[in-house]
Design an enzyme around this catalytic site. Structure first.
Site, PDB file in Angstrom:
ATOM      1  N   HIS A 105      59.189 -54.050  44.696  1.00 33.16           N
ATOM      2  CA  HIS A 105      60.617 -53.857  44.448  1.00 33.16           C
ATOM      3  C   HIS A 105      61.068 -52.484  44.952  1.00 33.16           C
ATOM      4  O   HIS A 105      62.047 -52.367  45.703  1.00 33.16           O
ATOM      5  CB  HIS A 105      60.908 -53.995  42.957  1.00 33.16           C
ATOM      6  N   GLU A 106      60.347 -51.463  44.532  1.00 31.59           N
ATOM      7  CA  GLU A 106      60.737 -50.102  44.924  1.00 31.59           C
ATOM      8  C   GLU A 106      60.503 -49.868  46.420  1.00 31.59           C
ATOM      9  O   GLU A 106      61.245 -49.107  47.050  1.00 31.59           O
ATOM     10  CB  GLU A 106      59.971 -49.069  44.093  1.00 31.59           C
TER      11      GLU A 106
ATOM     12  N   HIS B 260      63.636 -50.787  48.299  1.00 30.00           N
ATOM     13  CA  HIS B 260      64.622 -49.704  48.317  1.00 30.00           C
ATOM     14  C   HIS B 260      64.199 -48.601  49.299  1.00 30.00           C
ATOM     15  O   HIS B 260      65.012 -48.114  50.098  1.00 30.00           O
ATOM     16  CB  HIS B 260      64.755 -49.093  46.913  1.00 30.00           C
TER      17      HIS B 260
END
Length: 453
Positions: free
Chosen positions: A22-23, A26
């Site tokens: 997920h990170e 980003h």
């Protein structure tokens, strides 16, 4: 490894994989949009391990493995050197900010499909979708013992887990459902289960049981575990015998025996009991008699008890080749996403209990440990489902979640200027309250479902 330690370990592994991807979504998009990333952290709190990259980004594994974050250069969070202002997140165009924010949930959705693909290629051991016993709605709909379930509505069911996953939503919606089966004679037929006749309230966790279906692998084997002294079976039958037939009637599970013995006793006289004893098939003559039960009642019996049931060996595998697994993984991801939205809708409409909808860390940890014990395929499926849930839930328009930031940027596109800091601060408080409430509900469900029960 104890269940407690195993649950903690596999929860950390699951969260580590999901949060990292997920990170990374980003981080990857931020770097390509020209934003300087100050820190990429898996976990919160005190760093346990840290490395600084050539680009100046700190890569951290922190002490509390319950999330993570990517910290970007931003004038709203501190002074930014004049030569780095153009690399600040807040100075980027609204489209770049949208791309950076949405990249995290999208990374989870992509990971979900990748995990489903890996699961299909590795293979997930399971049980064959064979009906062991049909009662109630299932029997009224025409299902019989020995039927192999080929599809529920239009969803193929190569294993019993697929049968469950297809029947449970239909049961929750009280929707009449078509089931395509192959009978014991080899013929294909379509049956209709009148799930609209299910009671308004039934145990949602036992929906398949409420329909009246018992799968073959859950039937208690007709294996004798004990023979009571001074009964018809004493000295004739033995522990370890598998009963195959009573008076010519086949026996598939221990549950079949009482009715057949009662029928024989009411008829009177003796009959042949066929048993498998090691490598020999024997026909033994027995006459039942009325035996006193622990409850004080008497009934026709032989004087035998079942063996302690063991987990049956899995007799089916869900597997595709590497190429065929690609569309299968996409279809599964889309299907599970639709089911997740449908379940959220059922929870909001009151058709299902939120106690069975919102799971907390204890439930997830136990599920992770259990799936890991069943093999890589099962753990990969759980990771895929968690990744899908994380991606979709993060897109909900709740402030402090990615979806809340996207909402702010969409408003900015419409009004032509950023949302005021005062409005954003108010939104953060609302978001924190909602998340706190959701976490409280999750922990409450954990306590009620795992500790109180």
């Amino acid at each position: 490894m104890s269940e407690f330690i195993g649950s903690i370990w596999w929860l950390i592994v699951a969260l580590g994989v999901l949060v990292t991807f997920h990170e990374f979504g980003h981080y990857w998009v931020a770097r390509r949009c020209g934003v300087k990333v100050l820190r990429f952290s898996v976990g919160f709190g005190r760093p346990l391990w840290m490395r600084r990259g050539k680009d100046g980004t700190e890569y951290v594994i922190a002490a509390i493995p319950l999330g993570g974050y990517v910290k970007m250069l931003d004038e709203r969070e501190g002074t930014v050197p004049a030569n780095l202002v153009d690399q600040a997140f807040n100075r980027q165009s609204v489209w770049k900010r949208i791309a950076i924010v949405i990249a995290g949930p999208l990374a989870n959705l992509i990971l979900c499909v990748a995990l489903f693909w890996t699961m299909f290629v590795v293979g997930r051991p399971d049980y064959a979708p064979v009906v062991g016993e049909a009662q109630g709605i299932a029997a009224s709909g025409g299902l019989h013992a020995g039927d192999t379930v080929l599809a529920v509505d239009d969803r193929p069911t190569p294993t019993w887990s697929e049968v469950q996953l297809a029947l449970i939503p239909a049961a929750l919606d009280h929707a009449d459902t078509k089931v395509r089966v192959r009978t014991v004679l080899g013929d294909e037929a379509t049956r209709t289960l009148a799930l609209s006749k299910l009671p308004d309230s039934f145990d949602e966790r036992r929906a398949v049981e409420a329909i009246g279906i018992t799968p073959r692998h859950l039937l208690m084997p007709a294996l004798i575990g004990r023979v009571l002294p001074d009964t018809p079976a004493w000295g004739v039958l033995a522990e370890g015998d598998r009963i195959l037939a009573i008076d010519g009637e086949p026996v598939t599970s221990f549950d079949d025996i009482p009715a057949l013995v009662r029928k024989l006793g009411e008829r009177g006289g003796s009959a042949m009991i066929e048993v498998q004893r090691k490598d020999d098939r024997l026909a033994l003559e027995l006459a039942p008699r009325r035996i006193k039960k622990p409850t004080g009642e008497t009934d026709w019996g032989l004087g035998i008890g079942p063996a302690v049931p063991q987990e049956p060996a899995k007799d089916a595998v869900l597997r595709y080749g590497p190429v065929a697994a690609v569309p299968a993984a996409v279809r599964e991801g889309v299907h599970q996403a639709n089911e997740l939205f449908a379940m959220i809708g059922r929870a909001f409409s009151g058709r299902v209990s939120v106690q069975n909808t919102v799971a907390g860390p204890i439930t997830i940890a136990r599920a992770a440990n259990m799936s890991a014990q069943h093999g890589a395929g099962w753990f990969l499926q759980l990771l895929a489902m968690l990744s899908l849930s994380l991606g979709i839930l993060n897109l909900l328009p709740i402030p402090i979640l990615d979806g809340g930031h996207l909402l702010y940027y969409l408003i900015e596109l419409v009004k032509g200027s950023p949302v005021s800091e005062r409005a954003m601060a108010a939104g953060q408080y609302v978001g924190l309250a909602l998340i706190a409430g959701l976490m409280g509900l999750a922990f409450y469900n954990d306590i009620m479902n795992n500790l109180v029960r």
